[in-house]
Design a protein around this motif. Sequence first.
Motif, mmCIF file in Angstrom:
data_model
loop_
_atom_site.group_PDB
_atom_site.id
_atom_site.type_symbol
_atom_site.label_atom_id
_atom_site.label_comp_id
_atom_site.label_asym_id
_atom_site.label_seq_id
_atom_site.Cartn_x
_atom_site.Cartn_y
_atom_site.Cartn_z
ATOM 1 N N LEU A 70 1.279 -1.306 0.503
ATOM 2 C CA LEU A 70 0.402 0.024 -0.142
ATOM 3 C C LEU A 70 0.755 1.408 0.377
ATOM 4 O O LEU A 70 2.076 1.539 1.163
ATOM 5 N N LEU A 71 0.793 1.836 -0.644
ATOM 6 C CA LEU A 71 1.503 2.898 -0.744
ATOM 7 C C LEU A 71 0.923 4.502 -1.192
ATOM 8 O O LEU A 71 -0.389 4.869 -0.848
ATOM 9 N N GLY A 72 1.283 5.838 -0.391
ATOM 10 C CA GLY A 72 1.120 7.038 -0.170
ATOM 11 C C GLY A 72 0.329 8.024 -0.883
ATOM 12 O O GLY A 72 -0.389 8.842 -0.979
ATOM 13 N N GLY A 73 0.273 7.385 -2.889
ATOM 14 C CA GLY A 73 -0.377 8.639 -3.059
ATOM 15 C C GLY A 73 -1.884 8.223 -2.927
ATOM 16 O O GLY A 73 -2.546 7.823 -3.019
ATOM 17 N N GLY A 74 -2.540 9.734 -2.913
ATOM 18 C CA GLY A 74 -3.853 10.132 -3.085
ATOM 19 C C GLY A 74 -4.268 10.353 -2.079
ATOM 20 O O GLY A 74 -3.418 10.937 -1.457
ATOM 21 N N GLU A 75 -5.658 10.596 -1.679
ATOM 22 C CA GLU A 75 -6.093 11.285 -0.423
ATOM 23 C C GLU A 75 -7.101 9.970 0.166
ATOM 24 O O GLU A 75 -7.726 9.018 -0.834
ATOM 25 N N LEU A 76 -7.258 10.518 0.938
ATOM 26 C CA LEU A 76 -8.088 8.876 2.187
ATOM 27 C C LEU A 76 -9.383 9.552 3.020
ATOM 28 O O LEU A 76 -8.498 9.611 3.921
ATOM 29 N N LYS A 77 -10.540 9.488 2.169
ATOM 30 C CA LYS A 77 -11.632 10.582 3.688
ATOM 31 C C LYS A 77 -12.223 9.651 3.490
ATOM 32 O O LYS A 77 -13.514 9.518 4.716
ATOM 33 N N LYS A 78 -12.301 7.890 3.850
ATOM 34 C CA LYS A 78 -13.487 6.901 4.354
ATOM 35 C C LYS A 78 -12.230 6.141 5.724
ATOM 36 O O LYS A 78 -11.283 6.023 5.893
ATOM 37 N N ARG A 79 -13.068 5.696 6.585
ATOM 38 C CA ARG A 79 -12.596 4.998 8.002
ATOM 39 C C ARG A 79 -12.420 3.521 7.581
ATOM 40 O O ARG A 79 -14.265 2.736 6.475
ATOM 41 N N ILE A 80 -12.071 2.737 7.029
ATOM 42 C CA ILE A 80 -11.441 1.039 6.464
ATOM 43 C C ILE A 80 -10.733 0.788 7.634
ATOM 44 O O ILE A 80 -9.251 1.238 8.132
ATOM 45 N N ILE A 81 -10.787 -0.767 7.480
ATOM 46 C CA ILE A 81 -9.950 -1.600 8.217
ATOM 47 C C ILE A 81 -8.596 -1.635 7.272
ATOM 48 O O ILE A 81 -9.308 -3.297 6.191
ATOM 49 N N VAL A 82 -7.962 -2.106 7.229
ATOM 50 C CA VAL A 82 -7.241 -2.398 6.041
ATOM 51 C C VAL A 82 -5.585 -3.157 6.071
ATOM 52 O O VAL A 82 -5.099 -2.957 7.279
ATOM 53 N N ALA A 83 -5.569 -4.632 5.644
ATOM 54 C CA ALA A 83 -4.569 -5.418 5.840
ATOM 55 C C ALA A 83 -4.062 -5.438 4.378
ATOM 56 O O ALA A 83 -4.212 -5.773 3.567
ATOM 57 N N SER A 84 -2.575 -5.455 4.322
ATOM 58 C CA SER A 84 -1.658 -5.704 3.540
ATOM 59 C C SER A 84 0.283 -6.135 3.775
ATOM 60 O O SER A 84 -0.134 -5.631 5.124
ATOM 61 N N VAL A 85 0.099 -6.815 3.301
ATOM 62 C CA VAL A 85 1.868 -6.975 3.278
ATOM 63 C C VAL A 85 2.865 -6.471 3.544
ATOM 64 O O VAL A 85 3.505 -6.346 4.559
ATOM 65 N N ASN A 86 3.316 -5.183 2.957
ATOM 66 C CA ASN A 86 3.946 -3.862 3.278
ATOM 67 C C ASN A 86 2.694 -2.687 3.462
ATOM 68 O O ASN A 86 1.855 -2.480 2.027
ATOM 69 N N VAL A 87 3.441 -1.518 3.577
ATOM 70 C CA VAL A 87 2.331 -0.022 3.561
ATOM 71 C C VAL A 87 3.838 0.758 3.926
ATOM 72 O O VAL A 87 4.686 0.614 4.831
ATOM 73 N N SER A 88 3.378 1.331 3.035
ATOM 74 C CA SER A 88 4.763 2.980 3.032
ATOM 75 C C SER A 88 4.228 3.754 4.042
ATOM 76 O O SER A 88 3.236 3.642 4.577
#
Length: 122
Positions: A70-88
């Motif tokens: 998961l990379l940081g490009g763009g905006e996030l305005k929603k409350r979500i639960i995120v599971a990923s292998v790797n996060v910046s």
Amino acid sequence: MPPNPTGPTNRQLRMLARFLRKAAMANSANIWRVVAEFIERPRRQRVVVNVGKLNRVANDGDIVVIPGKLLGGGELKKRIIVASVNVSRKAAQKVIEAGGELLTIPELVRRNPKGSNVKIVI
């Protein structure tokens, strides 16, 4: 000498894929098998998702699994639960600032073994 390896040579990724396959069998949840298949892909075919895409495809309160980074490009305005292998770092910061939650994939599997209401974002 064996031919060139395909898929992850990273031991942690191989262990994660094995864990997901076992979880899929034990819980009759095909979603974890599909996530394992994405994780086992060669490096050039791995999934990379920007935060902006999450904002487009997920709704408030969704649970999302990313079988890649998961990379940081763009905006996030929603409350979500995120599971990923790797996060910046930038992506982690944006998810938390939006009121969301970050998990590892094994944590998500332990929380939701059946994989119900989990979306795969690729």
